[in-house]
Write an enzyme that holds these catalytic residues in place. Structure first.
Site, short mmCIF file in Angstrom:
data_model
loop_
_atom_site.label_atom_id
_atom_site.label_comp_id
_atom_site.label_asym_id
_atom_site.label_seq_id
_atom_site.Cartn_x
_atom_site.Cartn_y
_atom_site.Cartn_z
N LYS A 67 10.44 2.44 9.57
CA LYS A 67 9.90 1.44 10.50
C LYS A 67 10.35 0.02 10.16
O LYS A 67 10.53 -0.82 11.05
CB LYS A 67 8.37 1.51 10.52
CG LYS A 67 7.85 2.78 11.22
CD LYS A 67 6.34 2.76 11.33
CE LYS A 67 5.84 4.03 12.00
NZ LYS A 67 4.38 4.02 12.21
N ASN A 88 8.26 0.66 15.71
CA ASN A 88 8.18 2.12 15.85
C ASN A 88 8.81 2.60 17.15
O ASN A 88 8.79 3.79 17.44
CB ASN A 88 6.72 2.61 15.76
CG ASN A 88 5.93 2.30 17.03
OD1 ASN A 88 6.30 1.42 17.79
ND2 ASN A 88 4.84 3.02 17.23
N ASP A 103 1.91 0.80 17.55
CA ASP A 103 0.83 1.41 16.76
C ASP A 103 -0.50 0.68 16.95
O ASP A 103 -1.54 1.29 17.13
CB ASP A 103 1.18 1.40 15.26
CG ASP A 103 2.14 2.53 14.88
OD1 ASP A 103 2.20 3.53 15.61
OD2 ASP A 103 2.83 2.39 13.84
N ASN A 155 -8.14 -2.44 -1.07
CA ASN A 155 -6.93 -1.70 -1.44
C ASN A 155 -6.89 -1.46 -2.94
O ASN A 155 -7.46 -2.21 -3.71
CB ASN A 155 -5.69 -2.50 -1.00
CG ASN A 155 -4.43 -1.65 -1.04
OD1 ASN A 155 -4.46 -0.49 -0.64
ND2 ASN A 155 -3.33 -2.20 -1.53
N TYR A 222 -4.88 12.43 10.68
CA TYR A 222 -5.57 13.54 11.33
C TYR A 222 -5.16 14.82 10.61
O TYR A 222 -4.16 14.85 9.90
CB TYR A 222 -5.22 13.63 12.83
CG TYR A 222 -3.75 13.45 13.10
CD1 TYR A 222 -3.23 12.19 13.39
CD2 TYR A 222 -2.88 14.52 13.01
CE1 TYR A 222 -1.88 12.02 13.59
CE2 TYR A 222 -1.52 14.35 13.22
CZ TYR A 222 -1.03 13.10 13.50
OH TYR A 222 0.31 12.93 13.69
N GLY A 248 -7.20 10.08 13.81
CA GLY A 248 -6.22 9.23 14.48
C GLY A 248 -5.33 9.92 15.50
O GLY A 248 -4.32 9.35 15.91
P1 NAP Z 1 1.69 3.54 3.54
O1 NAP Z 1 2.41 2.30 3.97
O2 NAP Z 1 2.37 4.49 2.62
O3 NAP Z 1 0.26 3.12 2.91
C1 NAP Z 1 0.20 2.68 1.67
C2 NAP Z 1 -1.22 2.13 1.42
O4 NAP Z 1 -2.10 3.19 1.07
C3 NAP Z 1 -1.21 1.16 0.32
O5 NAP Z 1 -2.25 0.24 0.59
C4 NAP Z 1 -1.57 2.04 -0.88
O6 NAP Z 1 -2.18 1.31 -1.91
C5 NAP Z 1 -2.58 2.96 -0.27
N1 NAP Z 1 -2.64 4.27 -0.92
C6 NAP Z 1 -1.67 5.20 -0.98
N2 NAP Z 1 -2.13 6.31 -1.61
C7 NAP Z 1 -3.42 6.05 -1.93
C8 NAP Z 1 -4.43 6.79 -2.59
N3 NAP Z 1 -4.20 8.04 -3.02
N4 NAP Z 1 -5.62 6.22 -2.77
C9 NAP Z 1 -5.87 4.96 -2.34
N5 NAP Z 1 -4.95 4.21 -1.69
C10 NAP Z 1 -3.74 4.74 -1.50
O7 NAP Z 1 1.23 4.40 4.79
P2 NAP Z 1 0.93 3.85 6.24
O8 NAP Z 1 2.17 3.90 7.04
O9 NAP Z 1 0.19 2.57 6.14
O10 NAP Z 1 -0.02 5.01 6.80
C11 NAP Z 1 -1.37 5.13 6.37
C12 NAP Z 1 -2.02 6.29 7.10
O11 NAP Z 1 -2.08 6.00 8.49
C13 NAP Z 1 -1.27 7.61 6.97
O12 NAP Z 1 -2.19 8.66 6.82
C14 NAP Z 1 -0.56 7.74 8.30
O13 NAP Z 1 -0.35 9.09 8.66
C15 NAP Z 1 -1.56 7.08 9.23
N6 NAP Z 1 -0.95 6.57 10.48
C16 NAP Z 1 -1.37 7.11 11.65
C17 NAP Z 1 -0.84 6.64 12.83
C18 NAP Z 1 -1.32 7.26 14.13
O14 NAP Z 1 -0.67 7.05 15.17
N7 NAP Z 1 -2.43 7.97 14.12
C19 NAP Z 1 0.13 5.63 12.84
C20 NAP Z 1 0.52 5.06 11.61
C21 NAP Z 1 -0.02 5.56 10.43
P3 NAP Z 1 -1.29 0.45 -2.96
O15 NAP Z 1 -0.92 -0.83 -2.25
O16 NAP Z 1 -2.21 0.22 -4.11
O17 NAP Z 1 -0.11 1.29 -3.29
#
Ligand code: NAP
Length: 284
Positions: A67, A88, A103, A155, A222, A248
């Site tokens: 992205k 996206n 998004d 976070n 989800y 989601g």
């Molecule tokens: P990402 O960029 O990889 O998110 C990283 C974030 O999550 C960081 O803040 C990280 O903390 C934290 N993190 C990672 N693993 C963790 C854990 N085990 N415990 C606590 N915090 C943790 O991912 P993203 O793109 O933001 O996506 C986040 C979620 O949203 C995913 O599940 C994704 O599938 C979902 N999503 C859904 C949609 C939809 O259309 N429904 C769209 C986009 C995303 P640190 O900064 O400390 O590393």
């Protein structure tokens, strides 16, 4: 006339629901298009996108981990993609390639659907976001536009949350950054879970009292099961008595509907597609 060609590009993409969603939108709106998956090598995003457009491709959905690269692919970028720091959706037209991010609007539309069913509306809501990654960055601007009263970002790494606070600082909405173990002297109407923890059947260590005081807990992820209990944090919130819990999947369908609109200039109905995905999800 040959079908206009679209695809989702990512790595991995094998489990993407985007082809099913866009094929359903195309049937519903009588659009002549094809939609495929492209698994691009991690180091070859630009070459893969170039090849797709040179072969006549009309548009791409972009998913992890590309992205950020999608935003850099073109100079012609929407304001909401710039704000999100990620794109996206790519659309090729006579002027070249345009990059956007759907998004955030997808989440806001799904939350509006839930508000219609009794969940708290975003306007004037106090919102807690868990996670400060790509998804969080994409949703904060649209949440501010929707009129929320307060955003707290919690976070694992507080500095990352603090960077988002600085990026989105706003004269009329208090934004703040926290660690999970922090003492909380306030409660929130809506908790948005935006970390990948759910994908590993885990949940973030949010205080139970914060969760139980929320009126809606929404997980951007989800999984298997129903909308209200398909991830670990949703099951936990329900056990604590939270009135509204939702995953989601609706956000996924709504962001796809917005991409479809950008490409075809026609807005598909998302409700039947979401219902069909829900029915399929309940049986996996
Ligand atoms: P990402 O960029 O990889 O998110 C990283 C974030 O999550 C960081 O803040 C990280 O903390 C934290 N993190 C990672 N693993 C963790 C854990 N085990 N415990 C606590 N915090 C943790 O991912 P993203 O793109 O933001 O996506 C986040 C979620 O949203 C995913 O599940 C994704 O599938 C979902 N999503 C859904 C949609 C939809 O259309 N429904 C769209 C986009 C995303 P640190 O900064 O400390 O590393």
């Amino acid at each position: 006339m040959s079908a206009a060609r679209y695809a989702v590009i990512g790595n991995p993409v094998a489990h993407s629901k985007s082809p099913a969603i866009h094929e359903a939108f195309a049937r519903e709106t009588a659009q002549n298009l094809s939609y495929e998956r492209i698994c691009a090598p991690i180091e070859s995003f630009v070459a893969s996108v170039d090849a797709f457009f040179e072969a006549g491709g009309a548009g791409l959905n972009v998913t992890l981990p590309f992205k950020l690269a999608a935003l850099r692919y073109t100079q012609n970028v929407s304001e909401r993609a710039v704000r999100a720091g990620a794109a996206n959706t790519l659309r090729r037209d006579a002027d070249g390639v345009f990059a956007d991010n759907t998004d955030g609007v997808g989440l806001v539309r799904d939350l509006a659907r839930l508000a219609g069913a009794g969940a708290p509306p975003l306007r004037a809501a106090r919102v807690l976001i868990a996670g400060a990654g790509g998804a969080s960055r994409g949703i904060i601007g649209p949440l501010l536009d929707a009129g929320v009263a307060r955003i707290a970002i919690v976070n694992r790494t507080r500095a990352t949350a603090q960077a988002l606070v600085l990026q989105f600082q706003n004269p009329s909405v208090e934004l703040s950054a926290h660690e999970y173990g922090a003492a909380w002297g306030e409660s929130f109407d809506i908790i948005l879970h935006a970390t990948p923890a759910s994908l590993f059947d885990a949940r973030v260590p949010l205080h139970d009292d914060l969760i139980s005081e929320a009126k809606l807990v929404y997980d951007l992820a989800y999984g298997r099961g129903t909308a209200s209990d398909s991830t670990e944090i949703l099951r936990h919130a329900r056990a604590l008595g939270v009135a509204h819990t939702c995953d989601g999947l609706g956000m996924l369908v709504e962001q796809a509907a917005e991409s479809f609109f950008l490409w075809r200039n026609i807005r598909p109905q998302s409700a039947p597609v979401l219902a069909a995905l829900r029915a399929a999800q309940a049986h996996v």
